[in-house]
Design a protein around this motif. Structure first.
Motif, short mmCIF file in Angstrom:
data_model
loop_
_atom_site.label_atom_id
_atom_site.label_comp_id
_atom_site.label_asym_id
_atom_site.label_seq_id
_atom_site.Cartn_x
_atom_site.Cartn_y
_atom_site.Cartn_z
N VAL A 196 -0.28 -0.50 -4.49
CA VAL A 196 0.79 0.04 -5.33
C VAL A 196 0.52 -0.20 -6.81
O VAL A 196 0.84 0.65 -7.65
N ASP A 197 -0.09 -1.32 -7.17
CA ASP A 197 -0.40 -1.57 -8.58
C ASP A 197 -1.40 -0.54 -9.12
O ASP A 197 -1.30 -0.11 -10.27
N THR A 198 -2.35 -0.15 -8.28
CA THR A 198 -3.32 0.87 -8.68
C THR A 198 -2.63 2.22 -8.86
O THR A 198 -2.90 2.94 -9.83
N ALA A 199 -1.73 2.55 -7.94
CA ALA A 199 -0.99 3.81 -8.04
C ALA A 199 -0.20 3.86 -9.34
O ALA A 199 -0.18 4.89 -10.03
N ILE A 200 0.46 2.76 -9.68
CA ILE A 200 1.24 2.70 -10.92
C ILE A 200 0.34 2.87 -12.14
O ILE A 200 0.66 3.61 -13.07
N ILE A 247 18.08 -4.83 -4.86
CA ILE A 247 16.68 -5.23 -4.69
C ILE A 247 15.88 -4.89 -5.94
O ILE A 247 15.08 -5.70 -6.43
N ALA A 248 16.09 -3.69 -6.48
CA ALA A 248 15.36 -3.28 -7.68
C ALA A 248 15.75 -4.10 -8.89
O ALA A 248 14.89 -4.54 -9.67
N MET A 254 0.85 -1.20 0.00
CA MET A 254 0.00 0.00 0.00
C MET A 254 0.88 1.25 0.00
O MET A 254 1.91 1.30 0.69
N VAL A 255 0.49 2.26 -0.78
CA VAL A 255 1.28 3.48 -0.87
C VAL A 255 0.39 4.72 -0.74
O VAL A 255 -0.80 4.67 -1.02
N LYS A 256 1.02 5.80 -0.33
CA LYS A 256 0.31 7.07 -0.21
C LYS A 256 0.48 7.86 -1.51
O LYS A 256 1.59 8.05 -1.99
N ILE A 257 -0.62 8.32 -2.07
CA ILE A 257 -0.56 9.09 -3.32
C ILE A 257 -0.98 10.54 -3.15
O ILE A 257 -0.88 11.33 -4.09
N GLU A 301 10.60 -3.52 -1.39
CA GLU A 301 10.71 -4.74 -2.20
C GLU A 301 9.43 -4.97 -2.98
O GLU A 301 9.47 -5.35 -4.17
N GLU A 302 8.29 -4.74 -2.36
CA GLU A 302 7.01 -4.95 -3.04
C GLU A 302 6.79 -3.90 -4.12
O GLU A 302 6.26 -4.21 -5.20
N VAL A 303 7.19 -2.66 -3.87
CA VAL A 303 7.09 -1.62 -4.88
C VAL A 303 7.95 -1.98 -6.10
O VAL A 303 7.53 -1.82 -7.25
N ALA A 304 9.15 -2.50 -5.84
CA ALA A 304 10.04 -2.92 -6.94
C ALA A 304 9.39 -4.04 -7.76
O ALA A 304 9.43 -4.00 -9.00
N LYS A 305 8.81 -5.00 -7.08
CA LYS A 305 8.15 -6.11 -7.79
C LYS A 305 6.96 -5.59 -8.61
O LYS A 305 6.73 -6.04 -9.73
#
Length: 247
Positions: free
Chosen positions: A144-148, A204-205, A125-128, A174-178
């Motif tokens: 994060v997938d929705t944000a992207i 990691i990236a 989960m990320v803050k937008i 790590e999850e953001v990178a994936k």
């Protein structure tokens, strides 16, 4: 001059600040050109003075200019957009809600435009809500997938993940990178990166399969007595990058 950054092995381009035009040339040379040199809109009183100085610097470093907000300051979003349209740099830093305006002002798709999203304490989960008005409201937190996908809708090139605090948000990072890898999106880790943790953050990236990575390394490699980025540290960052990509 090229509108696209130069990536080592077509994967990595460093992003560092410069305290002067001469310092910009020094870090450009130290990185063998695999760098974007950040100049912060916040440091100028108005657009004309910023245009004059940034343009003069960009001409000395093959247009490897990264127009910055200044610590992700949402109040600088509109100024960055105006500068981007005039200067046509290789890289533009933007808050989440400023991406579409900047892409429209550029009028082309080659310049890299990032969109700022932030850690939340919850993996995936990320803050937008990082814009001029939204930053003062209750946090907007999304997968994060929705944000992207939203950033892609706006013509964005990459996620700027800030503030990371180095590896403090490792699991989230790590999850953001994936997510970037699985969505064909680029990644710009930012905040608290230094010579000690740079290798792990970049690894990691790369291991996640992110196509292009633009790590931002700022205050940790700046000489506090001069305000200038140490070219020898930039050389070290490039050496680490080369080692990782030769595995």
């Amino acid at each position: 001059m090229s509108l696209s950054p130069k990536y080592y092995a077509d994967r990595v381009c460093l992003n560092v600040l410069a305290g002067s035009h001469q310092n910009a040339v020094e870090v450009f040379d130290a990185s063998e050109g695999y760098v974007l040199v950040g100049m912060l809109s916040k440091n100028y009183p108005d657009v004309p003075s910023a245009v004059e100085d940034m343009k003069a610097c960009a001409e000395k470093i093959g247009n490897s200019l990264s127009i910055g907000l200044g610590a992700g300051d949402p109040k600088q979003s509109d100024m960055v957009t105006e500068l981007a349209g005039i200067l046509q740099p290789q890289h533009v830093n933007q808050v989440f809600t400023g991406v579409g305006k900047s892409r429209n002002a550029l009028g082309q798709t080659e310049t890299v435009v990032n969109g700022l999203i932030s850690p939340t304490g919850t993996v995936g989960m990320v803050k937008i809500s990082t814009g001029p008005k939204s930053a003062d409201m209750a946090d907007a937190i999304v997968p994060v997938d929705t944000a992207i996908a939203m950033l892609q809708d706006m013509g964005c090139s990459s996620v700027k993940y800030f503030p990371m605090g180095g590896l403090e948000s490792r699991d989230e990072y790590e999850e953001v990178a994936k997510a970037c890898a699985r969505n064909g999106f680029w990644l710009e880790p930012t905040g608290g990166i230094d010579l000690a943790n740079f290798e792990e953050i970049l690894r990691i990236a790369l291991d996640a399969g992110v196509e292009k990575v633009i790590p931002h390394i700022y205050s940790s490699i700046i000489d506090s007595s001069t305000g200038e980025t140490r070219p020898e540290d930039v050389k070290t960052l490039l050496e680490i990058t080369k080692r990782l990509l030769s595995r």
